[in-house]
Design an enzyme around this catalytic site. Structure first.
Site, PDB file in Angstrom:
ATOM      1  N   LYS A 126     -11.050  32.644   6.151  1.00 24.46           N
ATOM      2  CA  LYS A 126     -10.534  33.377   4.980  1.00 24.46           C
ATOM      3  C   LYS A 126      -9.769  32.315   4.093  1.00 24.46           C
ATOM      4  O   LYS A 126      -9.814  31.979   3.118  1.00 24.46           O
ATOM      5  CB  LYS A 126      -9.335  34.486   5.182  1.00 24.46           C
ATOM      6  CG  LYS A 126     -10.167  35.644   5.608  1.00 24.46           C
ATOM      7  CD  LYS A 126      -9.464  36.791   5.471  1.00 24.46           C
ATOM      8  CE  LYS A 126     -10.456  38.055   5.919  1.00 24.46           C
ATOM      9  NZ  LYS A 126      -9.763  39.517   6.080  1.00 24.46           N
ATOM     10  N   LYS A 133     -21.633  38.272   8.038  1.00 28.68           N
ATOM     11  CA  LYS A 133     -21.240  39.762   8.114  1.00 28.68           C
ATOM     12  C   LYS A 133     -21.149  40.333   6.864  1.00 28.68           C
ATOM     13  O   LYS A 133     -20.763  39.947   6.094  1.00 28.68           O
ATOM     14  CB  LYS A 133     -19.766  39.761   8.941  1.00 28.68           C
ATOM     15  CG  LYS A 133     -19.070  40.809   9.319  1.00 28.68           C
ATOM     16  CD  LYS A 133     -17.614  40.519   9.770  1.00 28.68           C
ATOM     17  CE  LYS A 133     -16.622  40.440   8.678  1.00 28.68           C
ATOM     18  NZ  LYS A 133     -15.464  40.380   8.995  1.00 28.68           N
ATOM     19  N   LYS A 187     -16.224  42.935   2.550  1.00 29.53           N
ATOM     20  CA  LYS A 187     -15.748  43.310   1.068  1.00 29.53           C
ATOM     21  C   LYS A 187     -15.482  42.213   0.161  1.00 29.53           C
ATOM     22  O   LYS A 187     -15.477  42.588  -1.006  1.00 29.53           O
ATOM     23  CB  LYS A 187     -14.239  44.040   1.308  1.00 29.53           C
ATOM     24  CG  LYS A 187     -14.251  45.162   2.459  1.00 29.53           C
ATOM     25  CD  LYS A 187     -12.827  45.434   2.665  1.00 29.53           C
ATOM     26  CE  LYS A 187     -12.672  46.400   3.729  1.00 29.53           C
ATOM     27  NZ  LYS A 187     -11.302  46.349   4.448  1.00 29.53           N
TER      28      LYS A 187
HETATM   29  P1  TYM Z   1     -11.101  45.770   7.743  1.00 34.78           P
HETATM   30  O1  TYM Z   1     -10.406  46.350   6.882  1.00 34.78           O
HETATM   31  O2  TYM Z   1     -11.405  44.356   7.482  1.00 34.78           O
HETATM   32  O3  TYM Z   1     -12.123  46.444   8.716  1.00 34.78           O
HETATM   33  C1  TYM Z   1     -11.949  48.097   8.860  1.00 34.78           C
HETATM   34  C2  TYM Z   1     -12.716  48.202  10.155  1.00 34.78           C
HETATM   35  O4  TYM Z   1     -14.280  48.108   9.834  1.00 34.78           O
HETATM   36  C3  TYM Z   1     -14.794  47.104  10.765  1.00 34.78           C
HETATM   37  N1  TYM Z   1     -15.862  46.266  10.205  1.00 34.78           N
HETATM   38  C4  TYM Z   1     -17.199  46.152  10.416  1.00 34.78           C
HETATM   39  N2  TYM Z   1     -17.848  46.632  11.546  1.00 34.78           N
HETATM   40  C5  TYM Z   1     -18.997  46.377  11.464  1.00 34.78           C
HETATM   41  N3  TYM Z   1     -19.784  45.525  10.786  1.00 34.78           N
HETATM   42  C6  TYM Z   1     -19.207  44.915   9.664  1.00 34.78           C
HETATM   43  N4  TYM Z   1     -19.724  44.139   8.740  1.00 34.78           N
HETATM   44  C7  TYM Z   1     -17.725  45.189   9.599  1.00 34.78           C
HETATM   45  N5  TYM Z   1     -16.719  44.933   8.679  1.00 34.78           N
HETATM   46  C8  TYM Z   1     -15.661  45.351   9.103  1.00 34.78           C
HETATM   47  C9  TYM Z   1     -13.725  46.155  11.281  1.00 34.78           C
HETATM   48  O5  TYM Z   1     -13.945  45.731  12.767  1.00 34.78           O
HETATM   49  C10 TYM Z   1     -12.564  47.159  11.283  1.00 34.78           C
HETATM   50  O6  TYM Z   1     -12.561  47.853  12.547  1.00 34.78           O
HETATM   51  N6  TYM Z   1      -7.203  43.842  10.641  1.00 34.78           N
HETATM   52  C11 TYM Z   1      -8.299  44.938  10.469  1.00 34.78           C
HETATM   53  C12 TYM Z   1      -7.424  46.262  10.141  1.00 34.78           C
HETATM   54  C13 TYM Z   1      -6.011  46.247  11.007  1.00 34.78           C
HETATM   55  C14 TYM Z   1      -6.347  46.930  12.280  1.00 34.78           C
HETATM   56  C15 TYM Z   1      -4.756  46.961  12.868  1.00 34.78           C
HETATM   57  C16 TYM Z   1      -7.474  47.380  12.907  1.00 34.78           C
HETATM   58  C17 TYM Z   1      -4.747  45.867  10.779  1.00 34.78           C
HETATM   59  N7  TYM Z   1      -4.144  46.477  11.947  1.00 34.78           N
HETATM   60  C18 TYM Z   1      -4.715  47.741  14.072  1.00 34.78           C
HETATM   61  C19 TYM Z   1      -7.208  48.077  14.432  1.00 34.78           C
HETATM   62  C20 TYM Z   1      -5.631  48.038  14.513  1.00 34.78           C
HETATM   63  C21 TYM Z   1      -8.930  44.865   9.256  1.00 34.78           C
HETATM   64  O7  TYM Z   1      -8.881  43.707   8.477  1.00 34.78           O
HETATM   65  O8  TYM Z   1      -9.856  45.522   9.249  1.00 34.78           O
END
Ligand code: TYM
Length: 332
Positions: free
Chosen positions: A111, A194, A197
């Site tokens: 990032k 991947k 967003k």
């Molecule tokens: P975030 O918002 O990027 O993504 C949310 C969830 O979606 C999953 N994900 C994917 N799964 C499969 N293929 C993809 N291309 C893909 N892109 C995203 C992510 O693995 C995630 O489960 N840091 C985390 C948010 C967070 C969190 C937490 C999660 C903050 N605190 C505590 C679990 C526990 C994040 O940025 O997810």
């Protein structure tokens, strides 16, 4: 009964990767676990969205949870910023986390890119806050996509560091819950990166807000090759875009990639893409319509978030009191 905690960032552009890798699994798990689903707006702040966008996205992500089948009567749904324990525990954990651990985090490197010196501290400390999210509730399991694995390992290391520092067995190490299927959905434009967003190309992802025409167009434009579909994923391992589309089909059709390959063996991509579009639309269109109807009355969403925040605070404040006692803060 174990307790799960998970979250999605409050940003626009959330997509079928978020659905297949996370949200869809939460819906199933909420019957077997006490469940806490957060809209992680403090994490989104690392990208400094405008205040208007922030509010809109928090409600949109909340609406997507409910539209996808999270039951707010049973599961706790709330925005992270409504529970101050996340930040408080995040600070305590910051003091226990060696910089060396953070320097290993690949997501920060991706990032921050070439502009590491300009990246904000929030982005760097992001995984520490994530550990606090999970451990403020002493969650036993964390259902996420594959990309969060390294952050969860760090959360386990931090929990261990706290226990060692204070000579307690306070935190149990939370278990990642990463399914084998659909845990890493790739971009529709490049099967080696991947679905994300932040990809500048809208055509790289299918978003929750895409109507059936948009889904059809994006799938039609999705990168493939001229060869027919082969009988096994192994035979297609050098065709990442093709394999990704079959993986998406399999996930939506609730079958294995092996079964999807067999089903379409010998077919070219044009007819397959039609069926893929139908599969995606069959699941995502009812969710999109429900989201639109929920978002027409934000007060209903806000009421759900308020109730969720109260329930989340109840658990987190109790734990924080114990944690502050362990750390030695004077409880005045
Ligand atoms: P975030 O918002 O990027 O993504 C949310 C969830 O979606 C999953 N994900 C994917 N799964 C499969 N293929 C993809 N291309 C893909 N892109 C995203 C992510 O693995 C995630 O489960 N840091 C985390 C948010 C967070 C969190 C937490 C999660 C903050 N605190 C505590 C679990 C526990 C994040 O940025 O997810």
């Amino acid at each position: 009964m174990g307790r799960i905690f998970s979250g999605i960032q409050a940003t626009g552009n959330f997509h079928i990767g978020n659905y297949l890798g996370a949200l869809r699994n939460w819906v199933k798990l909420q019957d077997s676990f006490e469940s806490i689903f957060c809209i992680v707006d403090l994490h989104s702040l690392t990208t400094l969205p405008s205040p208007e966008n922030m509010k809109t996205w928090i409600r949109e992500v909340a609406a997507s949870y409910i539209a996808a089948g999270i039951n707010p009567e049973k599961s706790i749904v709330f925005p992270q910023s409504a529970v101050s324990a996340h930040c408080e525990l995040g600070w305590i954990f910051s003091c226990l986390t060696p910089l060396g651990w953070l320097n290993r985090m690949t997501q920060f490197k991706e990032k921050a890119g070439k502009h590491k010196e300009d990246a904000n501290l929030g982005l760097y400390a992001y995984p520490v806050l994530m550990a606090a999210d999970i451990l403020a509730y002493k969650a036993s399991h964390v259902p996420v996509g594959e990309d969060q694995k390294q952050h969860l390992e760090l959360a386990r290391d931090i929990a261990g560091a706290f226990n060692r520092q204070y000579g307690v067995e306070y935190f149990e190490l939370p278990e990642p819950y990463i399914l084998k299927t659909a845990s890493r959905i790739m971009s529709l434009r490049d099967g080696t990166s991947k679905m994300s967003k932040t990809d500048p190309s809208d055509y790289s992802r299918i978003q929750f807000t895409d109507d059936p025409d948009a889904v059809a167009l994006k799938i039609r434009k999705a990168k493939t090759d001229a060869d027919p579909i082969q009988a096994t994923p192994d035979a297609m391992k050098d065709r990442p875009e093709a394999l990704n589309l079959l993986g998406i089909y399999a996930a939506f059709a609730d079958m294995t990639v092996e079964e999807a390959c067999l089903k379409f063996e010998g077919s070219t991509f044009a007819p397959f893409k039609k069926e893929l579009t139908d599969q995606i639309v069959a699941t995502m269109e009812p969710i999109r319509l429900k989201m639109i109807s929920l978002l027409k009355d934000p007060s209903e969403i806000d009421a759900i978030l308020k109730k969720g925040s109260d329930r989340a605070n109840e658990i987190a404040i109790k734990n924080m009191n114990e944690i502050k006692e362990i750390v030695g803060f004077l409880r005045v």
